[in-house]
Design a protein around this motif. Structure first.
Motif, PDB file in Angstrom:
ATOM      1  N   GLY A 127     -19.390  18.459  -7.946  1.00  0.00           N
ATOM      2  CA  GLY A 127     -17.973  18.134  -8.059  1.00  0.00           C
ATOM      3  C   GLY A 127     -17.492  18.177  -9.493  1.00  0.00           C
ATOM      4  N   LEU A 128     -18.342  17.719 -10.410  1.00  0.00           N
ATOM      5  CA  LEU A 128     -17.976  17.770 -11.828  1.00  0.00           C
ATOM      6  C   LEU A 128     -17.902  19.215 -12.320  1.00  0.00           C
ATOM      7  CD1 LEU A 128     -20.142  14.833 -13.195  1.00  0.00           C
ATOM      8  CD2 LEU A 128     -17.655  14.894 -13.118  1.00  0.00           C
ATOM      9  N   ARG A 129     -18.839  20.057 -11.846  1.00  0.00           N
ATOM     10  CA  ARG A 129     -18.836  21.451 -12.298  1.00  0.00           C
ATOM     11  C   ARG A 129     -17.660  22.242 -11.731  1.00  0.00           C
ATOM     12  NH1 ARG A 129     -24.519  20.909 -11.573  1.00  0.00           N
ATOM     13  NH2 ARG A 129     -24.481  22.076  -9.607  1.00  0.00           N
ATOM     14  N   ASP A 130     -17.014  21.687 -10.729  1.00  0.00           N
ATOM     15  CA  ASP A 130     -15.818  22.335 -10.189  1.00  0.00           C
ATOM     16  C   ASP A 130     -14.602  22.132 -11.091  1.00  0.00           C
ATOM     17  OD1 ASP A 130     -17.161  23.285  -7.987  1.00  0.00           O
ATOM     18  OD2 ASP A 130     -16.622  21.606  -6.687  1.00  0.00           O
ATOM     19  N   ILE A 131     -14.707  21.198 -12.045  1.00  0.00           N
ATOM     20  CA  ILE A 131     -13.616  20.978 -12.995  1.00  0.00           C
ATOM     21  C   ILE A 131     -13.632  22.117 -14.003  1.00  0.00           C
ATOM     22  CG2 ILE A 131     -12.663  19.426 -14.751  1.00  0.00           C
ATOM     23  CD1 ILE A 131     -14.104  17.118 -13.360  1.00  0.00           C
ATOM     24  N   PRO A 132     -12.486  22.730 -14.301  1.00  0.00           N
ATOM     25  CA  PRO A 132     -12.455  23.813 -15.294  1.00  0.00           C
ATOM     26  C   PRO A 132     -13.092  23.382 -16.617  1.00  0.00           C
ATOM     27  CG  PRO A 132     -10.338  23.622 -14.190  1.00  0.00           C
ATOM     28  CD  PRO A 132     -11.155  22.450 -13.744  1.00  0.00           C
ATOM     29  N   HIS A 133     -13.869  24.285 -17.230  1.00  0.00           N
ATOM     30  CA  HIS A 133     -14.495  24.085 -18.539  1.00  0.00           C
ATOM     31  C   HIS A 133     -15.650  23.072 -18.522  1.00  0.00           C
ATOM     32  CE1 HIS A 133     -11.198  26.423 -20.105  1.00  0.00           C
ATOM     33  NE2 HIS A 133     -10.315  25.535 -19.716  1.00  0.00           N
ATOM     34  N   VAL A 134     -16.030  22.593 -17.336  1.00  0.00           N
ATOM     35  CA  VAL A 134     -17.168  21.673 -17.232  1.00  0.00           C
ATOM     36  C   VAL A 134     -18.340  22.425 -16.605  1.00  0.00           C
ATOM     37  CG1 VAL A 134     -18.063  19.542 -16.208  1.00  0.00           C
ATOM     38  CG2 VAL A 134     -15.711  19.627 -17.068  1.00  0.00           C
ATOM     39  N   GLY A 135     -19.320  22.757 -17.436  1.00  0.00           N
ATOM     40  CA  GLY A 135     -20.513  23.435 -16.960  1.00  0.00           C
ATOM     41  C   GLY A 135     -21.629  22.450 -16.678  1.00  0.00           C
ATOM     42  N   ARG A 136     -22.831  22.984 -16.449  1.00  0.00           N
ATOM     43  CA  ARG A 136     -23.963  22.125 -16.098  1.00  0.00           C
ATOM     44  C   ARG A 136     -24.287  21.119 -17.195  1.00  0.00           C
ATOM     45  NH1 ARG A 136     -27.827  22.710 -12.351  1.00  0.00           N
ATOM     46  NH2 ARG A 136     -27.112  24.834 -11.896  1.00  0.00           N
ATOM     47  N   SER A 137     -24.317  21.575 -18.451  1.00  0.00           N
ATOM     48  CA  SER A 137     -24.682  20.685 -19.555  1.00  0.00           C
ATOM     49  C   SER A 137     -23.684  19.542 -19.703  1.00  0.00           C
ATOM     50  CB  SER A 137     -24.765  21.486 -20.854  1.00  0.00           C
ATOM     51  OG  SER A 137     -25.050  20.642 -21.943  1.00  0.00           O
ATOM     52  N   VAL A 138     -22.379  19.865 -19.651  1.00  0.00           N
ATOM     53  CA  VAL A 138     -21.356  18.824 -19.770  1.00  0.00           C
ATOM     54  C   VAL A 138     -21.428  17.882 -18.573  1.00  0.00           C
ATOM     55  CG1 VAL A 138     -18.886  18.349 -19.853  1.00  0.00           C
ATOM     56  CG2 VAL A 138     -19.819  20.258 -21.156  1.00  0.00           C
ATOM     57  N   ALA A 139     -21.601  18.435 -17.372  1.00  0.00           N
ATOM     58  CA  ALA A 139     -21.683  17.602 -16.166  1.00  0.00           C
ATOM     59  C   ALA A 139     -22.839  16.612 -16.257  1.00  0.00           C
ATOM     60  CB  ALA A 139     -21.826  18.480 -14.931  1.00  0.00           C
ATOM     61  N   ASP A 140     -23.991  17.060 -16.781  1.00  0.00           N
ATOM     62  CA  ASP A 140     -25.148  16.161 -16.923  1.00  0.00           C
ATOM     63  C   ASP A 140     -24.816  15.012 -17.874  1.00  0.00           C
ATOM     64  OD1 ASP A 140     -26.593  17.736 -15.217  1.00  0.00           O
ATOM     65  OD2 ASP A 140     -27.719  18.777 -16.800  1.00  0.00           O
TER      66      ASP A 140
END
Length: 572
Positions: free
Chosen positions: A53-66
């Motif tokens: 769900g976090l990675r579905d936010i624009p500009h939020v990739g795996r590293s930021v989501a973690d």
């Protein structure tokens, strides 16, 4: 009382700043800055999202989501802790000074050992900065002004939007308690000032105790400042003071009028009462000799008995509203219901967070009659706009326009007013847009003559319909540019160019006092959200409130007009 989205946004933005301070990869810092804005503007609560769900936010990739998940789970981001440890706290304090970026802050630390705002101010007074590359007398004056802005903003005041979030949640909490007859916020928030010192909540009830107990017990309450029978003051976890007052239902109108203020307005109304042999207090309007109650239940009753119409809270600043009311000359203020469309918005084609389709759908859901998309033009190079991209957007917008039966779509652009007043595209290209917003985005430190001429030249371009965020200020972070605004106002009135009231709570530009001055010159205005996300469209309420504080009516605000009249103005 603070959204998880806002907390995560602040943490990601801090990490971006720390990367820049340490001389890290500029693209990485920019990526975290974009992720911060995306999370802050996301409509759903991020604390309820999983990794996908976090990675579905624009500009939020795996590293930021973690990293976001780590923060939501522990209240910390390890990378931020590590970065903080490598940068002196004083240097982090320096970048809060408007106009002083990470690079200059590190130069000051490395070359002069400056680690606090006080040390920086002393160094400027001793003229120690002038020998540093990239610094000079003009830079010193700019930094001193930035320090003044920072300290003024730090006097316990927060943006109106942040205070509103807290107040509306508290009103909902108090209204749900049995025995609540009425509940609302008052004070400077009800008057919609751009920054708020504390939040005043009023409750009408026969028994105060349940409300006092509820406020103290709320999860967001960090400290009880004072607790009494009729008033309790607490401090939230973010440091905001909240004052709760419980009034007898019969005194509601008098209490609401009194605690809304302003102090200067209340002095005027009390003086008016005294001249009529009356006494006005938070409990009611009374006969001065007998003490008999004359009015107290509603604000309307109070004002009527004083010989006044009800005065909107946004006008209660002692700027002539009492005299105008006595003459029957109060303006019929513009309201949010009067707004027919938004004329300055962005998509993910440049620095927005949502695609064109989502932005137009959100605008249609607000019931607008028309809506303009105005993405950035190419001279703001970080947005990588091209003529081909903007024309492709226009084609897609025209396709979407055919599917909207109640809302017309306008294709515009936000141009950059260059150092000499030049614009991004030639006139023949600009002529094809439905409207052009022109704004200053750089070279803020030009002298007064240069900045004034720059804005006037943009006004004189026949394709420029609106001057966007005219003073470029960011409240508490960047001061207004030093331009002769009266000369700009005269040019706008002469050329038929509207001035924007940018509704973003960090801008509110023009401010209410400038709006009042510009109105006297005969200027027209556009109240725009400058939305970069679907959630930002709701900022319109703050722009309208600023317009009200500037005494504007629907005749003054071009985006309250029917589309045909608006098109005539845009096609001047």
């Amino acid at each position: 009382m603070v959204r998880a989205n806002d907390q995560v946004e602040a943490m990601l933005q801090e990490y971006a700043d720390l990367i820049a301070l340490r001389g890290g990869d500029a693209f990485k810092a920019r990526a975290y800055e974009k992720a911060a804005r995306a999370v802050g503007g996301y409509p759903d609560d991020v604390s309820a999202l999983d990794a996908q769900g976090l990675r579905d936010i624009p500009h939020v990739g795996r590293s930021v989501a973690d990293k976001v998940l780590e923060y939501l789970r522990t209240g910390r981001m390890s990378v931020v802790d590590e970065a903080r440890a490598s940068v002196p706290a004083g240097v982090r304090e320096l970048i809060a000074v408007p106009g002083l970026g990470p690079r200059k802050a590190m130069v000051l630390y490395e070359e002069l050992g400056i680690t606090s705002v006080d040390q920086l101010q002393d160094a400027i007074r001793q003229e120690r900065l002038r020998d540093l590359k990239g610094f000079g007398e003009r830079t010193e004056q700019s930094i001193l002004h930035g320090i003044s802005v920072l300290r003024k903003a730090g006097e316990g005041r927060i943006l109106v939007s942040a205070a509103m979030d807290v107040a509306e949640q508290l009103v909902a909490e108090m209204s749900a308690i049995p025995g609540c007859v009425r509940c609302t916020y008052a004070g400077s928030l009800r008057r919609m000032k751009e920054t708020i010192g504390d939040v005043d909540i009023l409750v009408a009830a026969h028994r105060p105790a349940p409300f006092m107990e509820a406020l103290v017990a709320l999860p967001g309450t960090a400290e009880v400042i004072a607790r009494g029978e009729k008033k309790t003051s607490v401090r939230t976890a973010t440091g905001l003071q909240v004052d709760l007052r419980v009034l007898p239902p019969a005194s509601w109108g008098a209490g609401l009028q009194y605690f809304t203020g302003s102090k200067a307005h209340n002095i005027r109304t009390r003086a008016l009462a005294v001249r009529q042999g009356l006494k006005l207090s938070e409990y009611g309007l009374f006969d001065a000799e007998s003490g008999r109650s004359i009015a107290s239940g509603t604000e309307e009753a109070i004002y009527t008995r004083l010989g006044l119409p009800w005065i909107p809270p946004t006008l209660r600043e002692d700027r002539g509203e009492i005299a105008a009311g006595l003459r029957g000359e109060l303006p019929d203020l513009v309201t949010e219901r009067d707004i027919r469309g938004d004329l300055h918005t962005h998509t993910d084609l440049t620095d927005g967070l949502a695609p064109l389709e989502d932005m137009t759908a959100a605008a249609a859901a607000r019931g607008y009659a028309y809506y303009a998309v105005t993405d950035h033009a190419p001279n703001l190079s970080m947005q990588r706009m091209t003529s081909e991209k903007i024309l492709a957007q226009r084609e897609r917008l025209r396709e979407l326009d055919g599917g909207h039966h109640t809302m017309r779509l306008l294709h515009g652009t936000e141009l950059n007013i260059g150092p000499d007043g030049d614009l991004d595209w030639p006139d023949e290209f600009l002529a094809e847009f439905d409207l052009c917003v022109a704004s200053v985005h750089s070279h803020f430190n030009q002298n007064r003559r240069e900045l004034t001429g720059r804005l006037i030249r943009a006004c004189e371009n026949p394709h420029v319909s609106v001057i966007g965020h005219p003073t470029t200020r960011l409240i508490g972070r960047r001061p207004p540019i030093d331009a002769d605004l009266d000369a700009v106002f005269e040019a706008c009135a002469r050329t038929g160019t509207a001035l924007e009231i940018n509704a973003h709570p960090e801008r509110l530009d023009l401010c209410d006092e400038d709006v009042l001055r510009a109105k006297r010159h005969g200027v027209k205005f556009a109240v725009n959200s400058d939305a970069h996300a679907t959630t930002h469209l709701a900022y319109m309420r703050y722009g309208v409130a600023t317009a009200q504080r500037g005494w504007l009516t629907t005749d003054d605000v071009i985006n309250t007009w029917p589309l045909a009249r608006l098109r005539r103005f845009l096609g001047r």
